[in-house]
Design an enzyme around this catalytic site. Structure first.
Site, short mmCIF file in Angstrom:
data_model
loop_
_atom_site.label_atom_id
_atom_site.label_comp_id
_atom_site.label_asym_id
_atom_site.label_seq_id
_atom_site.Cartn_x
_atom_site.Cartn_y
_atom_site.Cartn_z
N GLY A 218 30.26 11.82 -2.26
CA GLY A 218 30.30 11.95 -3.70
C GLY A 218 31.00 13.22 -4.13
N GLY A 220 31.68 16.85 -6.51
CA GLY A 220 30.96 17.98 -7.08
C GLY A 220 30.11 18.74 -6.09
N LEU A 247 28.78 14.52 0.61
CA LEU A 247 27.78 15.11 -0.28
C LEU A 247 26.37 14.79 0.22
CD1 LEU A 247 27.09 16.59 -2.95
CD2 LEU A 247 27.20 14.36 -4.09
N GLY A 290 34.54 20.35 -0.20
CA GLY A 290 34.62 21.55 -1.01
C GLY A 290 33.49 22.51 -0.74
N TYR A 291 32.44 22.01 -0.06
CA TYR A 291 31.26 22.81 0.27
C TYR A 291 30.93 22.63 1.74
CZ TYR A 291 30.62 23.30 -4.74
OH TYR A 291 30.83 23.60 -6.07
N ASP A 333 34.17 6.52 7.86
CA ASP A 333 34.78 5.22 7.58
C ASP A 333 36.30 5.28 7.54
OD1 ASP A 333 34.06 6.74 5.03
OD2 ASP A 333 35.51 5.29 4.27
#
Length: 357
Positions: A218, A220, A247, A290-291, A333
């Site tokens: 996901g 964010g 995420l 991003g994290y 995947d």
């Protein structure tokens, strides 16, 4: 194609030629190094509110086809390329990229020196950018004034449960920004999948009596989601085999006492070498990261590190010592990318079978 401009938060302006929608757009600008699969990238919900810079020089030369969607509704804010090709060589390509972007109101800009732009972005923290008609002071003021939402998961997740039927194991998949590639892999393994919204409670999951639970990728920051999500993970992992990715991996780590931090430069591509610790095997996997999980924060009595990135040493996989639950940072995947790590789905189903026995 009309003249348009890509402007960055640091005051830089790039002149190019517009294609796709004629809209003005603003988003977080990131670099994607995939050599193939631009359609999968653009339709990946991970890129919600982001402008994608493709390092592959020519984009658009395989058209758009119905087999390569990662989501039906795309939330990408813009596309930046060196060269845009309007010729489809794919026998399934009955829709070109320009028309596809117009349909979804996504602007593109071509003729940009993406190598120089990539070097600039790699030297700086993540920035906002806009694709505009005129690069004047007003455009930069608008760019700086724009506040990007931190409610990405809520905006991209399904609002109602839906099935992806099969005759095998009953799997509940929590949608934080689901890639259809995950559904395709589970379908290949004949799983009966029920996709649930991001804020589904542990009780609602238990009521479905699943054999296993998957936490999807996901967009964010995992830190923007409420503590109720972590409580759900804590409850479910004790009772049902769990597999998390992207995420979902970061949320799984947070639920088990680890910390997560934002990377100085995001990783988006299919060329990242990753080492599996137990076998010392090197795989290449698709990343949209991003994290990352802070390795110093991991409680080793609870979690075991299973994969690490060979480029920057970030944690790419963890496993719970007491429960049949594990996670990976990368996208097993593919979609697009290598299939080196596809066996993690089979590993998950082995956990399911062991739990049932």
């Amino acid at each position: 194609m009309t003249t348009r401009y890509l402007i960055l938060e640091d005051g830089t302006s790039y002149k190019g030629k517009g294609f796709g929608a004629e809209a003005t757009t603003t988003g977080e600008i990131i670099v994607n190094s995939n050599m193939l699969g631009y359609q999968e990238v653009i339709t990946n919900q991970i890129y919600h509110n982001q402008i994608i810079v493709f390092t592959q020089p020519s984009i658009g030369n395989t058209g758009i086809n119905h087999k390569s969607f990662e989501a039906i509704v795309t939330n990408t804010k813009g596309v930046v390329v060196k060269e845009y090709s309007n010729v489809s060589t794919n026998r399934l390509g009955n829709l070109n990229l320009d028309l596809f972007l117009k349909q979804h109101n996504i602007p593109g800009i071509a003729g940009i020196d993406t190598r120089e732009l990539t070097r600039r972005l790699n030297k700086k923290p993540t920035m906002k950018a806009s694709i505009v008609d005129i690069d004047d002071e007003h455009a930069f003021d608008q760019l700086h004034a724009t506040v990007l939402t931190n409610q990405q998961v809520k905006q991209v997740s399904t609002t109602s449960p839906f099935p992806n039927t099969g005759d095998g194991n009953n799997i509940v998949l929590i949608d934080f920004g689901l890639k259809y590639g995950i559904l395709r892999k589970l379908a290949d393994l004949d799983c009966n999948v029920i996709v649930m919204p991001w804020d589904t409670s542990s009780k609602a999951i238990f009521d479905l009596d699943p054999d296993g639970v998957v936490l999807s990728t996901g967009p964010g920051s995992p830190l923007d989601l409420p503590s109720s999500v972590l409580e759900m993970i804590k409850d479910v992992q004790k009772e049902i085999p769990m597999f998390s990715m992207g995420l979902g991996h970061e949320l799984f780590a947070l639920a088990n006492g680890a910390n997560v931090y934002k990377l100085d430069g995001e990783h988006h591509g299919s060329n990242h070498p990753i080492r599996q610790i137990i076998t010392n095997q090197i795989i290449y996997a698709s990343q949209s990261e991003g994290y990352a999980v802070d390795p110093k924060s991991i409680i080793h009595d609870q979690l075991l590190i299973t994969y690490v990135d060979l480029v920057n040493g970030t944690v790419q996989g963890i496993r719970h010592r007491d429960y049949p639950a594990f996670s990976v940072q990368f996208s097993p995947d593919g979609g697009p990318g290598p299939q080196d790590s596809a066996d993690t789905f089979e590993e998950f189903l082995e956990n399911v079978s062991s739990q049932r026995r």
